[in-house]
Scaffold this motif. Structure first.
Motif, PDB file in Angstrom:
ATOM      1  N   ASP A   1       4.413   3.461  14.852  1.00 23.62           N
ATOM      2  CA  ASP A   1       4.779   3.222  13.461  1.00 23.62           C
ATOM      3  C   ASP A   1       6.274   3.504  13.295  1.00 23.62           C
ATOM      4  O   ASP A   1       6.834   4.347  13.994  1.00 23.62           O
ATOM      5  CB  ASP A   1       3.994   4.148  12.525  1.00 23.62           C
ATOM      6  CG  ASP A   1       2.487   4.036  12.714  1.00 23.62           C
ATOM      7  OD1 ASP A   1       2.028   2.962  13.167  1.00 23.62           O
ATOM      8  OD2 ASP A   1       1.780   5.024  12.431  1.00 23.62           O
TER       9      ASP A   1
ATOM     10  N   HIS B   1      -1.537   7.182   7.071  1.00 23.35           N
ATOM     11  CA  HIS B   1      -0.519   6.978   8.101  1.00 23.35           C
ATOM     12  C   HIS B   1       0.876   6.867   7.508  1.00 23.35           C
ATOM     13  O   HIS B   1       1.860   6.836   8.248  1.00 23.35           O
ATOM     14  CB  HIS B   1      -0.836   5.709   8.905  1.00 23.35           C
ATOM     15  CG  HIS B   1      -2.095   5.807   9.700  1.00 23.35           C
ATOM     16  ND1 HIS B   1      -3.299   5.281   9.263  1.00 23.35           N
ATOM     17  CD2 HIS B   1      -2.358   6.405  10.888  1.00 23.35           C
ATOM     18  CE1 HIS B   1      -4.239   5.528  10.164  1.00 23.35           C
ATOM     19  NE2 HIS B   1      -3.694   6.215  11.154  1.00 23.35           N
ATOM     20  N   LEU B   2       0.968   6.769   6.187  1.00 19.81           N
ATOM     21  CA  LEU B   2       2.270   6.657   5.546  1.00 19.81           C
ATOM     22  C   LEU B   2       2.813   8.037   5.210  1.00 19.81           C
ATOM     23  O   LEU B   2       2.144   8.822   4.533  1.00 19.81           O
ATOM     24  CB  LEU B   2       2.156   5.837   4.263  1.00 19.81           C
ATOM     25  CG  LEU B   2       1.871   4.351   4.440  1.00 19.81           C
ATOM     26  CD1 LEU B   2       1.707   3.690   3.072  1.00 19.81           C
ATOM     27  CD2 LEU B   2       2.964   3.669   5.227  1.00 19.81           C
TER      28      LEU B   2
ATOM     29  N   TYR C   1       6.137   3.154   1.350  1.00 22.64           N
ATOM     30  CA  TYR C   1       5.182   2.084   1.105  1.00 22.64           C
ATOM     31  C   TYR C   1       5.079   1.222   2.358  1.00 22.64           C
ATOM     32  O   TYR C   1       5.994   1.169   3.175  1.00 22.64           O
ATOM     33  CB  TYR C   1       5.577   1.239  -0.105  1.00 22.64           C
ATOM     34  CG  TYR C   1       6.808   0.398   0.083  1.00 22.64           C
ATOM     35  CD1 TYR C   1       6.742  -0.859   0.704  1.00 22.64           C
ATOM     36  CD2 TYR C   1       8.047   0.843  -0.345  1.00 22.64           C
ATOM     37  CE1 TYR C   1       7.868  -1.631   0.897  1.00 22.64           C
ATOM     38  CE2 TYR C   1       9.181   0.070  -0.153  1.00 22.64           C
ATOM     39  CZ  TYR C   1       9.097  -1.151   0.461  1.00 22.64           C
ATOM     40  OH  TYR C   1      10.217  -1.911   0.658  1.00 22.64           O
ATOM     41  N   LEU C   2       3.942   0.573   2.514  1.00 23.27           N
ATOM     42  CA  LEU C   2       3.680  -0.235   3.697  1.00 23.27           C
ATOM     43  C   LEU C   2       4.202  -1.650   3.505  1.00 23.27           C
ATOM     44  O   LEU C   2       3.978  -2.261   2.455  1.00 23.27           O
ATOM     45  CB  LEU C   2       2.172  -0.272   3.966  1.00 23.27           C
ATOM     46  CG  LEU C   2       1.722  -1.041   5.201  1.00 23.27           C
ATOM     47  CD1 LEU C   2       2.195  -0.338   6.468  1.00 23.27           C
ATOM     48  CD2 LEU C   2       0.208  -1.173   5.210  1.00 23.27           C
TER      49      LEU C   2
ATOM     50  N   LEU D   1       3.510  -0.264  10.307  1.00 27.36           N
ATOM     51  CA  LEU D   1       2.582   0.434  11.204  1.00 27.36           C
ATOM     52  C   LEU D   1       2.226  -0.440  12.405  1.00 27.36           C
ATOM     53  O   LEU D   1       2.155  -1.669  12.306  1.00 27.36           O
ATOM     54  CB  LEU D   1       1.310   0.816  10.445  1.00 27.36           C
ATOM     55  CG  LEU D   1       1.500   1.642   9.173  1.00 27.36           C
ATOM     56  CD1 LEU D   1       0.142   2.028   8.580  1.00 27.36           C
ATOM     57  CD2 LEU D   1       2.340   2.890   9.428  1.00 27.36           C
TER      58      LEU D   1
ATOM     59  N   THR E   1      -3.312   5.586  -0.482  1.00 24.81           N
ATOM     60  CA  THR E   1      -4.384   4.785   0.094  1.00 24.81           C
ATOM     61  C   THR E   1      -4.294   4.687   1.604  1.00 24.81           C
ATOM     62  O   THR E   1      -5.152   4.071   2.218  1.00 24.81           O
ATOM     63  CB  THR E   1      -4.367   3.359  -0.488  1.00 24.81           C
ATOM     64  OG1 THR E   1      -3.108   2.748  -0.210  1.00 24.81           O
ATOM     65  CG2 THR E   1      -4.610   3.387  -1.992  1.00 24.81           C
ATOM     66  N   ASP E   2      -3.256   5.252   2.232  1.00 24.25           N
ATOM     67  CA  ASP E   2      -3.108   5.168   3.680  1.00 24.25           C
ATOM     68  C   ASP E   2      -2.478   6.454   4.230  1.00 24.25           C
ATOM     69  O   ASP E   2      -1.285   6.685   4.042  1.00 24.25           O
ATOM     70  CB  ASP E   2      -2.238   3.963   4.059  1.00 24.25           C
ATOM     71  CG  ASP E   2      -2.343   3.636   5.529  1.00 24.25           C
ATOM     72  OD1 ASP E   2      -2.543   4.570   6.341  1.00 24.25           O
ATOM     73  OD2 ASP E   2      -2.245   2.450   5.880  1.00 24.25           O
TER      74      ASP E   2
ATOM     75  N   ARG F   1       0.849  -1.179   0.000  1.00 21.32           N
ATOM     76  CA  ARG F   1       0.000   0.000   0.000  1.00 21.32           C
ATOM     77  C   ARG F   1       0.884   1.228   0.000  1.00 21.32           C
ATOM     78  O   ARG F   1       1.970   1.238   0.563  1.00 21.32           O
ATOM     79  CB  ARG F   1      -0.887   0.018   1.255  1.00 21.32           C
ATOM     80  CG  ARG F   1      -2.171  -0.733   1.094  1.00 21.32           C
ATOM     81  CD  ARG F   1      -3.081  -0.458   2.249  1.00 21.32           C
ATOM     82  NE  ARG F   1      -2.574  -1.075   3.455  1.00 21.32           N
ATOM     83  CZ  ARG F   1      -2.962  -0.770   4.688  1.00 21.32           C
ATOM     84  NH1 ARG F   1      -3.868   0.175   4.873  1.00 21.32           N
ATOM     85  NH2 ARG F   1      -2.477  -1.375   5.731  1.00 21.32           N
ATOM     86  N   ARG F   2       0.406   2.267  -0.612  1.00 21.21           N
ATOM     87  CA  ARG F   2       1.165   3.505  -0.646  1.00 21.21           C
ATOM     88  C   ARG F   2       0.357   4.620  -0.027  1.00 21.21           C
ATOM     89  O   ARG F   2      -0.793   4.447   0.348  1.00 21.21           O
ATOM     90  CB  ARG F   2       1.578   3.843  -2.086  1.00 21.21           C
ATOM     91  CG  ARG F   2       2.569   2.822  -2.629  1.00 21.21           C
ATOM     92  CD  ARG F   2       2.953   3.098  -4.053  1.00 21.21           C
ATOM     93  NE  ARG F   2       3.819   2.057  -4.567  1.00 21.21           N
ATOM     94  CZ  ARG F   2       5.141   2.061  -4.471  1.00 21.21           C
ATOM     95  NH1 ARG F   2       5.741   3.055  -3.885  1.00 21.21           N
ATOM     96  NH2 ARG F   2       5.858   1.068  -4.959  1.00 21.21           N
ATOM     97  N   ARG F   3       0.981   5.770   0.082  1.00 18.41           N
ATOM     98  CA  ARG F   3       0.390   6.891   0.798  1.00 18.41           C
ATOM     99  C   ARG F   3      -0.963   7.286   0.227  1.00 18.41           C
ATOM    100  O   ARG F   3      -1.843   7.732   0.982  1.00 18.41           O
ATOM    101  CB  ARG F   3       1.348   8.084   0.765  1.00 18.41           C
ATOM    102  CG  ARG F   3       0.800   9.294   1.483  1.00 18.41           C
ATOM    103  CD  ARG F   3       1.839  10.389   1.575  1.00 18.41           C
ATOM    104  NE  ARG F   3       1.221  11.637   2.013  1.00 18.41           N
ATOM    105  CZ  ARG F   3       0.846  11.880   3.250  1.00 18.41           C
ATOM    106  NH1 ARG F   3       0.995  10.977   4.176  1.00 18.41           N
ATOM    107  NH2 ARG F   3       0.315  13.053   3.564  1.00 18.41           N
TER     108      ARG F   3
END
Length: 197
Positions: free
Chosen positions: A75, A18-19, A24-25, A85, A15-16, A11-13
């Motif tokens: 995180d 918290h990044l 990337y997550l 995270l 879509t999230d 996932r990247r910023r």
């Protein structure tokens, strides 16, 4: 026909939230080190803080375990662009250790077994922002991740969370550590992408 992906299924910023930007997550815990992994037994481990006047306060492992221990959920963000995270740690806060140290210093240099160093503004170590961490996810910290103890400064890029930490040297003026001498930013805030010079 070849199939290409965006890499790691991450996932990247976009879509999230918290990044931090550019991250990337990952669900993994990548191992990145500047050199070989030191193996330090807890009966040989010690941690010291030397103030700007040369006065030293030290703790061995048993003394660290007798101090106030905190559970930390946070995180973490690596300059190589992975973020993880909701990680879980246990450790002793730098605030607790600093209660035994007199200083007016503005900066600190973290030192590690193996010779690694990294500089951190003193204000980024205090007020519940940093710990000497010895457990991850309910288990003793693996040597590959800095065990038996590492510095944990999760609001900065993870190279500031020095693995195998064995001390802080407090300084009146800032000075670059290992990666900072090799092109990394002196501060390392992931939210403003302080990655390199």
């Amino acid at each position: 026909m070849a199939v290409f992906s965006r890499g790691f299924g991450a996932r990247r910023r976009d879509t999230d939230p918290h990044l931090p930007p550019g991250q990337y997550l990952t669900e993994d815990f990548p191992v990145l080190s500047a050199g070989p992994t030191p193996r330090i037994d807890t009966d040989e481990w010690s941690f010291s803080i030397r103030n700007e006047h040369g006065e030293v306060v030290s703790w061995d492992w048993a003394q660290l375990m007798d101090m106030s221990i905190e559970d930390v959920s946070t995180d973490i963000h690596c300059v190589t662009r992975w973020s993880k995270l909701g990680t879980s740690w246990r450790g002793v806060s730098i605030d607790t250790l600093m209660a035994q140290v007199e200083t007016d210093a503005q900066f600190a240099m973290a030192h590690s077994y193996g010779g690694y160093t990294t500089n951190i503004p003193f204000e980024d170590l205090l007020d519940g922002k940093a710990w000497v961490a010895f457990e991850f996810d309910g288990e003793p910290l693996d040597p590959e991740h800095g065990g038996p103890a590492r510095l944990l400064v999760p609001h900065l890029y993870f190279w500031k969370s020095a693995k195998w930490v064995n001390g802080l040297v407090l300084m009146d003026e800032d000075a670059p550590g290992f990666w900072e001498q090799n092109g990394y930013n002196m501060h390392g805030d992931p939210w403003t992408e302080e990655r390199y010079w």
